[in-house]
Write a protein that holds these residues in place. Structure first.
Motif, short mmCIF file in Angstrom:
data_model
loop_
_atom_site.label_atom_id
_atom_site.label_comp_id
_atom_site.label_asym_id
_atom_site.label_seq_id
_atom_site.Cartn_x
_atom_site.Cartn_y
_atom_site.Cartn_z
N PRO A 78 1.19 -0.98 0.21
CA PRO A 78 -0.26 0.01 0.07
C PRO A 78 0.73 0.93 -0.63
O PRO A 78 2.33 1.20 -0.04
CB PRO A 78 -0.62 -0.08 1.66
CG PRO A 78 0.14 -1.36 2.58
CD PRO A 78 0.35 -2.00 0.96
N SER A 209 -9.18 8.12 6.26
CA SER A 209 -9.10 7.45 6.58
C SER A 209 -10.67 6.94 6.47
O SER A 209 -10.85 5.88 5.57
CB SER A 209 -8.87 6.86 7.93
OG SER A 209 -7.55 7.00 8.19
N THR A 211 -12.82 8.72 4.79
CA THR A 211 -13.25 8.49 3.22
C THR A 211 -13.03 7.74 2.32
O THR A 211 -13.23 7.10 1.16
CB THR A 211 -12.11 9.80 2.07
OG1 THR A 211 -12.84 11.42 3.39
CG2 THR A 211 -12.76 10.80 1.38
N THR A 212 -11.82 7.83 2.71
CA THR A 212 -11.29 5.77 1.92
C THR A 212 -12.26 4.68 2.48
O THR A 212 -12.51 3.59 0.94
CB THR A 212 -9.97 5.61 2.00
OG1 THR A 212 -8.96 7.04 2.41
CG2 THR A 212 -9.29 4.34 1.73
N ARG A 213 -12.49 4.47 3.80
CA ARG A 213 -13.46 3.17 3.87
C ARG A 213 -14.62 3.63 3.21
O ARG A 213 -15.22 2.54 2.66
CB ARG A 213 -14.04 3.26 5.26
CG ARG A 213 -12.57 2.87 5.67
CD ARG A 213 -12.75 2.87 7.74
NE ARG A 213 -11.36 1.40 8.35
CZ ARG A 213 -11.76 1.29 8.33
NH1 ARG A 213 -12.65 0.21 8.08
NH2 ARG A 213 -10.14 0.32 9.18
N LYS A 215 -15.40 5.64 0.30
CA LYS A 215 -15.40 5.07 -1.46
C LYS A 215 -15.38 3.47 -1.68
O LYS A 215 -15.78 3.26 -2.71
CB LYS A 215 -14.67 5.92 -1.75
CG LYS A 215 -15.13 7.23 -1.78
CD LYS A 215 -13.22 8.56 -2.59
CE LYS A 215 -14.09 9.91 -2.01
NZ LYS A 215 -13.28 10.02 -3.45
N LYS A 216 -15.15 3.09 -0.51
CA LYS A 216 -14.46 1.15 -1.08
C LYS A 216 -15.32 0.69 -0.76
O LYS A 216 -15.92 -0.20 -1.49
CB LYS A 216 -13.26 0.86 -0.33
CG LYS A 216 -11.82 1.79 -0.89
CD LYS A 216 -10.77 0.87 -0.01
CE LYS A 216 -9.54 1.27 -0.71
NZ LYS A 216 -8.22 0.66 0.15
N ASN A 217 -16.96 0.90 -0.25
CA ASN A 217 -17.91 0.10 -0.03
C ASN A 217 -18.85 0.49 -1.66
O ASN A 217 -19.42 1.52 -1.21
CB ASN A 217 -18.48 1.10 1.13
CG ASN A 217 -19.99 0.17 1.55
OD1 ASN A 217 -20.42 -0.80 1.05
ND2 ASN A 217 -20.02 0.06 3.00
N PRO A 218 -19.14 -0.91 -1.94
CA PRO A 218 -19.28 -1.35 -2.95
C PRO A 218 -20.94 -0.95 -2.88
O PRO A 218 -21.63 -0.59 -3.65
CB PRO A 218 -19.44 -2.02 -3.58
CG PRO A 218 -18.73 -3.05 -2.30
CD PRO A 218 -18.24 -2.47 -1.67
N GLN A 225 -21.91 8.91 -1.32
CA GLN A 225 -20.24 8.85 -0.78
C GLN A 225 -20.31 9.93 -0.09
O GLN A 225 -19.35 10.41 0.50
CB GLN A 225 -19.79 7.81 -1.59
CG GLN A 225 -19.74 6.53 -1.73
CD GLN A 225 -19.04 5.70 -2.89
OE1 GLN A 225 -18.15 6.42 -3.66
NE2 GLN A 225 -19.31 4.11 -2.82
#
Length: 451
Positions: A78, A209, A211-213, A215-218, A225
């Motif tokens: 990462p 952190s 924001t990343t979680r 945006k990764k949630n479909p 989002q």
């Protein structure tokens, strides 16, 4: 001339005494340091520290090169690990010096008295503390904020290790300005900068952190989002600001009254801004548009690049980026080509000669449309006669596509070219307007003569 009051005179006297005490303390520390440096064992310790620093400098280059080559082989890591590795690579010499000096301290504590490694312990503690602060400050993305936190932490840790914290705090607190019942000292300002900087850095890390979680949630739609990210940023940064003020000791009651008065004044002057902010929240909640949608607003046709608090970014096919106020999207008529699905039907009008078979023309037009890649075959194109014009039989060809973001003009052009090639192959003529001129009986046609 105004005479000084007893209170102001006493305050000046106290400040002068505190400054004098601090100066005396610094002088004592400097004298003690100079005296200790002249002692044999302290001179030996300084020589040992200098030798270890030179040794660390020599070892840093080969070790750093090997560490850099090892980092290049770490595929799939990462981004935060890569950044941490690069940060450690830049500080290989400091790490080697800390390791060497603490090995020397432990050895000297075993073979001799602890007092003979005291100076080395001070240097080792300073070097270790500075390294930890330098690594921790990398979490702060803002360059100015990172510098404030880093140098402030270095200064405070150095004072703690040298045991002159109380005297320094007393001097900084003595440099103050009194406004009514509020006393603002230099110590309070420095504490506010440091505490707010740390809290804002933590808020930025938590916001990133989160924001990343999100945006990764479909399971979360793009519009939700964006709303979740904006809400998290407001919560984290607002909490950091108010907690920082509370920790510093600033009374928030007066701030609330002041902010209320300012809010009333700004409400009248910033009606459009507030309207755009509220419109942005409505857009996010009703999901009428979302990032990636293809929209038409007036003469602007493009896809949504991002949703902001005040405006929506729309990128057109020619690379232009329009910043459309949120209020315009709420109050105006917007064509969302991909609101419920990506399917879009396009119409192409054309005409053929009266001498051509209209049944054959319809079939050829459908076949021509199906020969274009982007035209959907499962939603078959259709062709209808729409009228008998002055010089042609008028038709309309209708077909479906599912990628409006790839452009509408280009697909129309491709279908027109397919029609041209197909009609030319089957001798279907595309007429153009023609005019006939008739001469009445007894009239005479005259042409202009050249002189």
């Amino acid at each position: 001339m105004e005479q000084e009051t007893p209170d102001s005179s006493a305050a000046l006297t106290d400040n002068a005494q505190e400054a004098l005490a601090f100066g005396q303390r610094l002088a004592e520390i400097a004298a003690t340091a100079a005296e200790n440096a002249l002692r044999p064992w302290n001179a030996y310790q300084l020589a040992i520290a200098l030798g270890l620093f030179i040794l660390a400098t020599i070892l840093a280059k080969p070790i750093g090169n090997r560490f850099r080559e090892w980092l290049r082989t770490r595929e799939g890591w990462p981004l935060w690990r890569i950044k941490l590795g690069l940060t450690l690579h830049k500080r290989v010499r400091s790490i080697m010096f800390i390791v060497l000096i603490w090995v020397a301290i432990l050895v000297m504590r075993e073979v001799t008295w602890p007092s003979r490694s005291y100076l080395l312990s001070v240097i080792g503690n300073l070097a270790l503390a500075w390294l930890i602060v330098a690594l921790a400050s990398r979490l702060v993305a803002n360059t100015l904020l990172r510098s404030l936190i880093k140098y402030g932490a270095w200064f405070w840790i150095t004072l703690r290790i040298l045991d002159i914290t109380e005297e320094t705090e007393g001097l900084l607190d003595a440099i103050a300005l009194t406004l009514g019942e509020t006393r603002i000292s230099l110590l309070l300002i420095l504490q506010a900068i440091f505490i707010l900087g740390v809290l804002l850095a933590i808020a930025r890390f938590l916001s990133s952190s989160t924001t990343t979680r999100i945006k990764k949630n479909p399971e979360i739609s793009p519009s939700m989002q964006v709303l979740g990210v904006k809400f998290a940023q407001i919560i984290f940064y607002g909490a950091a600001f108010f907690i920082g003020l509370k920790v510093i000791g600033i009374d928030l009651t007066g701030l609330a009254v002041l902010s209320g008065a300012i809010g009333v004044g700004l409400g009248f002057g910033l009606q459009k801004v507030v309207s755009n902010l509220v419109s942005g929240v409505i857009i996010l909640l009703d999901k009428s548009i979302k990032p990636g949608d293809v929209i038409s607003l007036g003469d602007t046709f493009g896809w949504i690049n991002s949703l902001g608090a005040r405006y929506v970014s729309v990128v057109t096919r020619d690379g232009r980026e329009y910043l459309i106020p949120n209020e315009d999207l709420i109050t105006g008529q917007v064509v969302n080509w991909s609101h419920s699905d990506e399917f879009v039907r396009l119409d192409i009008p054309f005409g053929t000669s009266y001498g051509d078979d209209p049944h054959l023309v319809r079939q050829l037009a459908v076949d021509a449309a199906l020969s274009v890649d982007r035209v959907l075959g499962d939603r078959a194109p259709v062709c209808h006669v729409t009228g008998f014009g002055d010089s042609s039989v008028d038709f309309v060809l209708r077909f479906w596509i599912e990628d409006p973001s790839s452009g509408l003009t280009n697909i129309r052009g491709q279908v027109y070219l397919a029609l041209w090639d197909t009609f030319k192959e089957h001798n279907i003529s595309i007429p153009f307007p023609q005019r006939e001129v008739k001469l009445l009986d007894g009239s005479r046609l005259e042409t202009g003569s050249q002189t």
